[in-house]
Design a protein around this motif. Structure first.
Motif, PDB file in Angstrom:
ATOM      1  N   LEU A   1       1.706   7.138  -6.567  1.00  0.00           N
ATOM      2  CA  LEU A   1       0.699   8.149  -6.880  1.00  0.00           C
ATOM      3  C   LEU A   1       1.132   9.567  -6.512  1.00  0.00           C
ATOM      4  CD1 LEU A   1      -2.510   6.285  -5.666  1.00  0.00           C
ATOM      5  CD2 LEU A   1      -1.760   6.640  -8.028  1.00  0.00           C
ATOM      6  N   ALA A   2       2.234   9.685  -5.799  1.00  0.00           N
ATOM      7  CA  ALA A   2       2.679  10.994  -5.316  1.00  0.00           C
ATOM      8  C   ALA A   2       3.131  11.926  -6.430  1.00  0.00           C
ATOM      9  CB  ALA A   2       3.809  10.820  -4.292  1.00  0.00           C
TER      10      ALA A   2
ATOM     11  N   PHE B   1      -7.940   1.873   2.114  1.00  0.00           N
ATOM     12  CA  PHE B   1      -7.385   2.966   2.912  1.00  0.00           C
ATOM     13  C   PHE B   1      -8.490   3.930   3.332  1.00  0.00           C
ATOM     14  CE2 PHE B   1      -5.803   7.341   3.048  1.00  0.00           C
ATOM     15  CZ  PHE B   1      -4.971   7.249   4.149  1.00  0.00           C
TER      16      PHE B   1
ATOM     17  N   SER C   1      -6.830  -0.836  -3.200  1.00  0.00           N
ATOM     18  CA  SER C   1      -5.910  -0.254  -2.216  1.00  0.00           C
ATOM     19  C   SER C   1      -6.407   1.083  -1.695  1.00  0.00           C
ATOM     20  CB  SER C   1      -4.519  -0.079  -2.829  1.00  0.00           C
ATOM     21  OG  SER C   1      -3.999  -1.325  -3.182  1.00  0.00           O
ATOM     22  N   VAL C   2      -6.822   1.939  -2.604  1.00  0.00           N
ATOM     23  CA  VAL C   2      -7.313   3.249  -2.185  1.00  0.00           C
ATOM     24  C   VAL C   2      -8.624   3.089  -1.421  1.00  0.00           C
ATOM     25  CG1 VAL C   2      -8.137   5.497  -3.006  1.00  0.00           C
ATOM     26  CG2 VAL C   2      -6.086   4.479  -4.009  1.00  0.00           C
TER      27      VAL C   2
ATOM     28  N   ILE D   1       2.098   1.905  -3.440  1.00  0.00           N
ATOM     29  CA  ILE D   1       1.057   2.480  -4.297  1.00  0.00           C
ATOM     30  C   ILE D   1       0.932   3.975  -4.061  1.00  0.00           C
ATOM     31  CG2 ILE D   1      -1.451   2.547  -4.676  1.00  0.00           C
ATOM     32  CD1 ILE D   1      -1.372  -0.535  -4.335  1.00  0.00           C
ATOM     33  N   PHE D   2       0.889   4.376  -2.804  1.00  0.00           N
ATOM     34  CA  PHE D   2       0.759   5.803  -2.524  1.00  0.00           C
ATOM     35  C   PHE D   2       2.022   6.571  -2.913  1.00  0.00           C
ATOM     36  CE2 PHE D   2      -2.898   4.389  -0.104  1.00  0.00           C
ATOM     37  CZ  PHE D   2      -3.827   5.345  -0.481  1.00  0.00           C
ATOM     38  N   SER D   3       3.178   5.955  -2.798  1.00  0.00           N
ATOM     39  CA  SER D   3       4.411   6.600  -3.269  1.00  0.00           C
ATOM     40  C   SER D   3       4.357   6.785  -4.785  1.00  0.00           C
ATOM     41  CB  SER D   3       5.637   5.765  -2.897  1.00  0.00           C
ATOM     42  OG  SER D   3       5.810   5.756  -1.509  1.00  0.00           O
TER      43      SER D   3
ATOM     44  N   ARG E   1       0.602   9.907 -12.131  1.00  0.00           N
ATOM     45  CA  ARG E   1      -0.864   9.950 -12.135  1.00  0.00           C
ATOM     46  C   ARG E   1      -1.389  10.179 -13.554  1.00  0.00           C
ATOM     47  NH1 ARG E   1       0.116  13.158  -7.463  1.00  0.00           N
ATOM     48  NH2 ARG E   1      -0.556  15.034  -8.583  1.00  0.00           N
TER      49      ARG E   1
ATOM     50  N   VAL F   1       0.841  -1.192   0.000  1.00  0.00           N
ATOM     51  CA  VAL F   1       0.000   0.000   0.000  1.00  0.00           C
ATOM     52  C   VAL F   1       0.875   1.240   0.000  1.00  0.00           C
ATOM     53  CG1 VAL F   1      -1.730   1.301   1.308  1.00  0.00           C
ATOM     54  CG2 VAL F   1      -1.940  -1.171   1.079  1.00  0.00           C
ATOM     55  N   SER F   2       1.953   1.205   0.757  1.00  0.00           N
ATOM     56  CA  SER F   2       2.889   2.326   0.785  1.00  0.00           C
ATOM     57  C   SER F   2       3.493   2.557  -0.597  1.00  0.00           C
ATOM     58  CB  SER F   2       3.980   2.050   1.814  1.00  0.00           C
ATOM     59  OG  SER F   2       4.882   3.122   1.871  1.00  0.00           O
TER      60      SER F   2
END
Length: 135
Positions: free
Chosen positions: A12-13, A83, A79-80, A8-10, A18, A5-6
């Motif tokens: 998307l940063a 969260f 994942s999103v 994925i968010f990295s 994106r 998950v980390s």
């Protein structure tokens, strides 16, 4: 799982990554076609694609001398969504509102589309109940 998950968010940063994901929503694209959409260099776009691939958000396949990339939308959505459900109890209630019950079927016969109307704003009592249910 938390590391995934980390990742994925990295991934998307960065706004370029994106945008790549948005470009892939209509289907697979060759690496060169993706790179042509940006002013960044080819190697920079390649690094962005590597980050997205490592996070499991895109897949690649070879077609002779081209590399074609595809979106793995389910992974992103799950994942999103997970969260949001963990930090925003209102999302749990909204999901249950959006899911049609098995008793009620959409009217209109074959080929009729289900309503895509968004639920009305939640009342404070509903939000409070959702928070209590997840506590």
């Amino acid at each position: 799982m938390q590391e995934a998950v980390s990742d994925i968010f990295s991934a998307l940063a960065h706004p370029t990554r994106r945008q790549i994901l948005q470009d892939l929503r209509d289907g697979e694209l060759a690496a060169g076609d993706i790179a042509a959409r940006f002013q960044a260099s080819g190697p920079t776009i390649s690094r962005h694609l590597s980050v997205l691939k490592a996070a499991g958000l895109v897949t690649e396949r070879r077609d002779s001398n081209r590399i074609l990339y595809s979106l793995v939308g389910e992974r992103l959505a799950l994942s999103v969504g997970d969260f949001l459900s963990s930090v925003c109890p209102e999302q749990i209630v909204l999901r249950s509102i959006r899911k049609p019950s098995k008793k009620s079927k959409p009217s209109g016969g074959k080929g009729a589309k289900a309503s895509t109307a968004k639920p009305a704003a939640m009342k404070p009592a509903t939000v409070k109940a959702a928070k209590a249910a997840t506590a």
